[in-house]
Design an enzyme around this catalytic site. Structure first.
Site, PDB file in Angstrom:
ATOM      1  N   TYR A  48       0.826  -1.206   0.000  1.00  0.00           N
ATOM      2  CA  TYR A  48       0.000   0.000   0.000  1.00  0.00           C
ATOM      3  C   TYR A  48       0.864   1.261   0.000  1.00  0.00           C
ATOM      4  O   TYR A  48       0.427   2.333   0.388  1.00  0.00           O
ATOM      5  CB  TYR A  48      -0.955   0.012   1.207  1.00  0.00           C
ATOM      6  CG  TYR A  48      -2.078  -1.004   1.126  1.00  0.00           C
ATOM      7  CD1 TYR A  48      -2.245  -1.825   0.012  1.00  0.00           C
ATOM      8  CD2 TYR A  48      -2.998  -1.144   2.156  1.00  0.00           C
ATOM      9  CE1 TYR A  48      -3.270  -2.755  -0.060  1.00  0.00           C
ATOM     10  CE2 TYR A  48      -4.026  -2.077   2.089  1.00  0.00           C
ATOM     11  CZ  TYR A  48      -4.154  -2.876   0.985  1.00  0.00           C
ATOM     12  OH  TYR A  48      -5.174  -3.791   0.924  1.00  0.00           O
ATOM     13  N   ASP A  91      -0.632 -17.638   3.578  1.00  0.00           N
ATOM     14  CA  ASP A  91      -1.680 -18.412   2.895  1.00  0.00           C
ATOM     15  C   ASP A  91      -2.122 -19.610   3.741  1.00  0.00           C
ATOM     16  O   ASP A  91      -3.313 -19.861   3.925  1.00  0.00           O
ATOM     17  CB  ASP A  91      -1.234 -18.839   1.485  1.00  0.00           C
ATOM     18  CG  ASP A  91       0.166 -19.430   1.440  1.00  0.00           C
ATOM     19  OD1 ASP A  91       0.865 -19.423   2.468  1.00  0.00           O
ATOM     20  OD2 ASP A  91       0.562 -19.913   0.361  1.00  0.00           O
ATOM     21  N   ASP A 141     -10.567  -9.205   7.461  1.00  0.00           N
ATOM     22  CA  ASP A 141     -11.922  -9.360   6.905  1.00  0.00           C
ATOM     23  C   ASP A 141     -12.341 -10.828   6.943  1.00  0.00           C
ATOM     24  O   ASP A 141     -13.502 -11.155   7.211  1.00  0.00           O
ATOM     25  CB  ASP A 141     -11.983  -8.872   5.450  1.00  0.00           C
ATOM     26  CG  ASP A 141     -12.312  -7.387   5.345  1.00  0.00           C
ATOM     27  OD1 ASP A 141     -11.991  -6.641   6.292  1.00  0.00           O
ATOM     28  OD2 ASP A 141     -12.887  -6.976   4.324  1.00  0.00           O
TER      29      ASP A 141
END
Ligand code: NAI
Ligand code: MG
Length: 326
Positions: free
Chosen positions: A120, A199, A227
């Protein structure tokens, strides 16, 4: 001492859940002065700029900011706000509450997400037609700061397990540095910890969330994994967050503007009220923060509940019930 709180409802359900949380903050014994600021799509539509310079300055000066959500302009509002308050840590607790239909009722974990760099960093370009690149920035300074914060957060809040999430087997240089730095911080503190490839962690956290306490993550991994954890505990209407810096902070629900339910008065205010509880604790009002959290937990257990949790109550009904319990 009066603490000045900048309140930015933003767009969509931000306009509903932020005033609800402010009502709760006004109901506790805390010396807070509220200043309202506007930002988001509706401001961009009028002025062309979603986050006016004046609001940036106010956020930098306020003792804390309570933010709702912004729509299409989210990246142009949230990222600069996180930056102007100097926040380097994004703290996202995911807890299952009694009475809420959670996939995994044993979930009680906190993502501590690096908030300033990683993918980001905003360094993207189109180097030729049809060919784009992104520079992933990982520095030792930011990695050390987030690891220290994560281990400290675990110690202060009684979490036994600390996990450092990474993908250093592929991103050897950048996540290699992130991992190595976190391991050095742990060694210096004499702290126990695990490491996990992000992962594999995504799968394991779904199957065995009870194995996790504090999870320290690079920026994107923390965004995605938190999330995912929201899905374990009953949805985005329940997840608060804090963006913490050395002397300022911003608090916001993890969810967005929920355009599908905006304007109907049925948004779940719990995530924002729990963010307000984190704000109280950040300012040193520990008892008040705990009382707000306990009141939300009581309402989640006994109702009333908004439609996302299977009920028929409005945002106002839930907020009234939380305030009654206070
Ligand atoms: P979203 O979080 O707004 O909504 C996802 C789903 O969760 C929707 O079905 C919504 O109704 C439900 N939901 C979210 N919060 C809820 C609440 N408090 N009570 C009940 N149900 C709730 O995410 P989505 O749909 O991906 O994004 C919508 C807009 O929000 C987009 O414009 C996006 O850019 C923006 N957004 C802004 C964020 C921010 O300002 N920090 C974060 C995420 C999205
Ligand atoms: Mg997100």
């Amino acid at each position: 001492m009066t603490h000045e709180i900048l309140v930015i409802p933003g767009d969509g359900i931000g306009q509903e859940v932020v005033p609800a949380a402010v009502r709760v903050l006004q109901a506790v014994e805390a010396d807070l002065a509220f200043v309202e600021g506007e930002a988001g799509d509706h401001v961009a539509a009028e002025t062309g700029e979603p986050l006016p310079q004046e609001i940036r300055e106010r956020a930098a000066e306020a003792d804390a900011t309570l933010f709702g959500a912004a729509g299409d302009s989210a990246a142009d509002v949230v990222l600069p706000l996180r930056e102007v308050v100097g926040s380097f840590a994004n703290v996202r607790p995911a807890r299952a509450y009694p009475g809420v239909d959670a996939l995994k009722p044993e979930t009680d974990l906190v993502f501590v997400r690096e908030n300033t760099e990683g993918v980001y960093s905003g360094i993207e370009s189109e180097i030729a037609e049809g060919v784009t690149t992104l520079t992933r920035v990982i520095t030792e300074r930011a990695s050390r700061r987030i690891a220290e914060f994560g281990f400290e957060h675990a110690a202060e809040n009684g979490y036994e397990n600390v996990t450092v999430a990474h993908k250093a087997n592929v991103m050897r240089v950048t996540d290699g540095l992130f991992l190595e730095t976190a391991e050095a911080v742990a060694a210096k503190r004499g702290a126990d910890y695990d490491t996990a490839l992000m992962d594999a962690l995504a799968m394991h956290v779904i199957m065995h969330p009870e194995d996790y306490g504090v999870v320290i993550c690079p920026n994107l991994a923390g965004d995605v994994l938190s999330d995912l954890a929201a899905g374990l505990v009953g949805g985005l209407g329940l997840l608060p967050s804090a963006n913490v810096g050395p002397d300022n902070a911003m608090f916001e629900p993890v969810h967005g503007t929920a355009p599908d339910i905006a304007g109907q008065g049925i948004a779940n205010p719990s995530a924002t009220i729990l963010s307000a509880a984190m704000l109280l604790e950040h300012l040193g009002y520990d008892d008040e923060g705990q009382r707000v959290r306990a009141a939300v937990e009581g309402v989640l257990a006994d109702g009333p509940r908004t439609p996302d949790l299977g009920g028929e109550a409005t945002t106002g009904d839930v907020t009234d019930a939380v305030i009654d319990r206070l």
